[in-house]
Design an enzyme around this catalytic site. Sequence first.
Site, PDB file in Angstrom:
ATOM      1  N   ARG A  92       0.814  -1.230   0.000  1.00 20.37           N
ATOM      2  CA  ARG A  92       0.000   0.000   0.000  1.00 20.37           C
ATOM      3  C   ARG A  92       0.848   1.281   0.000  1.00 20.37           C
ATOM      4  O   ARG A  92       0.484   2.281   0.609  1.00 20.37           O
ATOM      5  CB  ARG A  92      -0.952   0.042   1.206  1.00 20.37           C
ATOM      6  CG  ARG A  92      -2.036  -0.969   1.202  1.00 20.37           C
ATOM      7  CD  ARG A  92      -3.001  -0.828   0.013  1.00 20.37           C
ATOM      8  NE  ARG A  92      -3.934  -1.924   0.076  1.00 20.37           N
ATOM      9  CZ  ARG A  92      -3.671  -3.131  -0.414  1.00 20.37           C
ATOM     10  NH1 ARG A  92      -2.541  -3.368  -1.041  1.00 20.37           N
ATOM     11  NH2 ARG A  92      -4.548  -4.098  -0.306  1.00 20.37           N
ATOM     12  N   SER A 131     -10.889   0.923   3.153  1.00 20.20           N
ATOM     13  CA  SER A 131     -10.161   0.605   4.396  1.00 20.20           C
ATOM     14  C   SER A 131      -9.542   1.870   4.972  1.00 20.20           C
ATOM     15  O   SER A 131      -8.793   2.557   4.276  1.00 20.20           O
ATOM     16  CB  SER A 131      -9.034  -0.384   4.118  1.00 20.20           C
ATOM     17  OG  SER A 131      -9.566  -1.545   3.562  1.00 20.20           O
ATOM     18  N   GLU A 178      -4.735   4.625   6.144  1.00 16.98           N
ATOM     19  CA  GLU A 178      -4.442   4.368   4.730  1.00 16.98           C
ATOM     20  C   GLU A 178      -4.768   5.562   3.819  1.00 16.98           C
ATOM     21  O   GLU A 178      -3.932   5.976   3.019  1.00 16.98           O
ATOM     22  CB  GLU A 178      -5.194   3.114   4.269  1.00 16.98           C
ATOM     23  CG  GLU A 178      -4.753   2.637   2.909  1.00 16.98           C
ATOM     24  CD  GLU A 178      -5.503   1.401   2.448  1.00 16.98           C
ATOM     25  OE1 GLU A 178      -5.332   0.336   3.066  1.00 16.98           O
ATOM     26  OE2 GLU A 178      -6.273   1.506   1.487  1.00 16.98           O
TER      27      GLU A 178
HETATM   28  C1  LIG Z   1     -15.330   1.479  -1.090  1.00 17.98           C
HETATM   29  C2  LIG Z   1     -13.845   1.597  -1.336  1.00 17.98           C
HETATM   30  C3  LIG Z   1     -13.094   0.457  -1.499  1.00 17.98           C
HETATM   31  C4  LIG Z   1     -11.717   0.537  -1.729  1.00 17.98           C
HETATM   32  N1  LIG Z   1     -11.015  -0.618  -1.886  1.00 17.98           N
HETATM   33  C5  LIG Z   1      -9.674  -0.579  -2.099  1.00 17.98           C
HETATM   34  C6  LIG Z   1      -8.935  -1.785  -2.268  1.00 17.98           C
HETATM   35  O1  LIG Z   1      -9.473  -2.888  -2.253  1.00 17.98           O
HETATM   36  N2  LIG Z   1      -7.600  -1.690  -2.446  1.00 17.98           N
HETATM   37  C7  LIG Z   1      -6.959  -0.480  -2.490  1.00 17.98           C
HETATM   38  O2  LIG Z   1      -5.735  -0.486  -2.666  1.00 17.98           O
HETATM   39  N3  LIG Z   1      -7.635   0.669  -2.356  1.00 17.98           N
HETATM   40  C8  LIG Z   1      -8.976   0.662  -2.160  1.00 17.98           C
HETATM   41  N4  LIG Z   1      -9.679   1.834  -1.999  1.00 17.98           N
HETATM   42  C9  LIG Z   1      -8.963   3.120  -2.046  1.00 17.98           C
HETATM   43  C10 LIG Z   1      -9.035   3.838  -3.428  1.00 17.98           C
HETATM   44  O3  LIG Z   1     -10.074   3.328  -4.205  1.00 17.98           O
HETATM   45  C11 LIG Z   1      -7.729   3.702  -4.197  1.00 17.98           C
HETATM   46  O4  LIG Z   1      -6.652   4.198  -3.446  1.00 17.98           O
HETATM   47  C12 LIG Z   1      -7.772   4.444  -5.538  1.00 17.98           C
HETATM   48  O5  LIG Z   1      -6.641   4.128  -6.306  1.00 17.98           O
HETATM   49  C13 LIG Z   1      -7.878   5.962  -5.388  1.00 17.98           C
HETATM   50  O6  LIG Z   1      -8.152   6.518  -6.666  1.00 17.98           O
HETATM   51  P1  LIG Z   1      -8.635   8.012  -6.817  1.00 17.98           P
HETATM   52  O7  LIG Z   1      -8.613   8.351  -8.264  1.00 17.98           O
HETATM   53  O8  LIG Z   1      -9.927   8.200  -6.125  1.00 17.98           O
HETATM   54  O9  LIG Z   1      -7.470   8.779  -6.077  1.00 17.98           O
HETATM   55  P2  LIG Z   1      -7.594  10.048  -5.062  1.00 17.98           P
HETATM   56  O10 LIG Z   1      -8.306   9.614  -3.836  1.00 17.98           O
HETATM   57  O11 LIG Z   1      -8.161  11.184  -5.837  1.00 17.98           O
HETATM   58  O12 LIG Z   1      -6.086  10.308  -4.740  1.00 17.98           O
HETATM   59  C14 LIG Z   1      -5.375   9.437  -3.890  1.00 17.98           C
HETATM   60  C15 LIG Z   1      -3.916   9.906  -3.803  1.00 17.98           C
HETATM   61  O13 LIG Z   1      -3.292   9.770  -5.079  1.00 17.98           O
HETATM   62  C16 LIG Z   1      -2.854  11.042  -5.577  1.00 17.98           C
HETATM   63  N5  LIG Z   1      -3.173  11.025  -7.016  1.00 17.98           N
HETATM   64  C17 LIG Z   1      -4.360  10.715  -7.585  1.00 17.98           C
HETATM   65  N6  LIG Z   1      -4.261  10.749  -8.920  1.00 17.98           N
HETATM   66  C18 LIG Z   1      -2.977  11.104  -9.204  1.00 17.98           C
HETATM   67  C19 LIG Z   1      -2.249  11.308 -10.409  1.00 17.98           C
HETATM   68  N7  LIG Z   1      -2.812  11.146 -11.617  1.00 17.98           N
HETATM   69  N8  LIG Z   1      -0.943  11.682 -10.315  1.00 17.98           N
HETATM   70  C20 LIG Z   1      -0.355  11.837  -9.112  1.00 17.98           C
HETATM   71  N9  LIG Z   1      -0.982  11.659  -7.933  1.00 17.98           N
HETATM   72  C21 LIG Z   1      -2.288  11.290  -7.984  1.00 17.98           C
HETATM   73  C22 LIG Z   1      -3.626  12.083  -4.784  1.00 17.98           C
HETATM   74  O14 LIG Z   1      -2.907  13.291  -4.652  1.00 17.98           O
HETATM   75  C23 LIG Z   1      -3.773  11.388  -3.444  1.00 17.98           C
HETATM   76  O15 LIG Z   1      -2.590  11.543  -2.726  1.00 17.98           O
HETATM   77  C24 LIG Z   1     -11.073   1.793  -1.791  1.00 17.98           C
HETATM   78  C25 LIG Z   1     -11.842   2.962  -1.626  1.00 17.98           C
HETATM   79  C26 LIG Z   1     -13.214   2.860  -1.413  1.00 17.98           C
HETATM   80  C27 LIG Z   1     -14.022   4.121  -1.280  1.00 17.98           C
END
Ligand SMILES: Cc1cc2nc3c(=O)[nH]c(=O)nc-3n(C[C@H](O)[C@H](O)[C@H](O)COP(=O)(O)OP(=O)(O)OC[C@H]3O[C@@H](n4cnc5c(N)ncnc54)[C@H](O)[C@@H]3O)c2cc1C
Length: 345
Positions: A168, A242, A340
């Site tokens: 992670r 999580s 996380e």
């Molecule tokens: C119901 C639920 C279930 C989930 N299950 C999992 C799981 O099973 N496994 C898991 O690993 N995660 C899980 N997550 C967490 C999440 O889905 C992941 O971390 C996902 O990759 C976040 O994507 P996002 O586009 O929403 O990123 P954001 O939340 O918008 O950003 C997350 C981080 O990444 C950075 N970031 C985003 N995009 C970029 C980019 N293009 N360039 C540089 N930095 C960037 C942001 O600055 C921030 O620091 C879950 C979340 C939810 C709500």
Amino acid sequence: MEILQNANLEDYSTMRLGGLAAYLTNVADREQLKEAITWAKQHRLPVIMIGQGSNIIWKDSGFDGLVICNRILYYQEEPIGDKADKTVLVKIGAGENWDKVVERTVSRGMSGIESLSLIPGTAGATPVQNVGAYGQEIRDTLVSVEAYDNQTGDFVIINQEDCGFGYRTSRFKTVDRGRFYITMITIQLRYGNPKPPFYPALQNFLADSGIVNFTPQTIRNAVIAIRQAKLPDPVLVPNCGSFFANPVIEESEYARLQVAHPNLPNWPFGDGKMKIPAAWLIEEVGMKDFHDIEMGVATWVNQPLVLINRGAKASQQLLDFRDRIAHVVNLRFSILLEQEPELLP
Ligand SMILES: Cc1cc2nc3c(=O)[nH]c(=O)nc-3n(C[C@H](O)[C@H](O)[C@H](O)COP(=O)(O)OP(=O)(O)OC[C@H]3O[C@@H](n4cnc5c(N)ncnc54)[C@H](O)[C@@H]3O)c2cc1C
């Protein structure tokens, strides 16, 4: 370029909490990204790039800078090797919806990311915390990341081995936090069926459901069924998945804990370490489906690792609730739970 002023960050986190961003814009390609960065530099503003906000907790104080929402769309398959090899490079724009990408590759009969089904967010965010679920992590198939390097002002290609991946985590979340704006990822998939053994929870579900035909689609369907039964849909119940990472502890520490807690589950982690399910620790201290009505925060009924917003007014209420859980777990097990989702800015 359209720039919103005083954007409510609640709308940019699936936890639906946070203050205001002084400025916010969407970028749909590399040129727009450069334009947005130039604008921020001219106005001497810090920048944060985000995807869908499914792993972000915004502080109540908001962000006195420019939030750039990555909406860069692109999808291309490039078969490599000879016909027998059946390997494909897939180039994906950072703003693509991750689960749509999984759906698309699975429907084309490709294996490699089927267990990462139904993870909310964008493709470009997957390397940031090395997303993982049910035995797969993005680092297993990731070939490289294309990103704008805010330090040098150039677009760069960062190969998988240089991403600093761990459980992670990656360099994008640690030493190089905020330095790279990811514009594209390239992953390597293979036509053909996934092979057992699968991750234990997935294996059990397949056995219980009598599924013996293991294809990318049957595995995706199984993962979706497990996740839908366990996790709240962030559209209906605000959450960030999580809230705590599973603690990784030394084997000697595990042996010590096992004396008092013989049922303490673990997954071997390598390097003389054990991974402990944080959900089990929280359930053991009686905090599953635990509601703080006054704060408007709770742990989810089917998965205590997920904190849900039940009408909280401020991120601080969520953070206080987090601290309460971490404190009780620490008192009982001497294990520190780590958050996380990223607390921004
Ligand atoms: C119901 C639920 C279930 C989930 N299950 C999992 C799981 O099973 N496994 C898991 O690993 N995660 C899980 N997550 C967490 C999440 O889905 C992941 O971390 C996902 O990759 C976040 O994507 P996002 O586009 O929403 O990123 P954001 O939340 O918008 O950003 C997350 C981080 O990444 C950075 N970031 C985003 N995009 C970029 C980019 N293009 N360039 C540089 N930095 C960037 C942001 O600055 C921030 O620091 C879950 C979340 C939810 C709500």
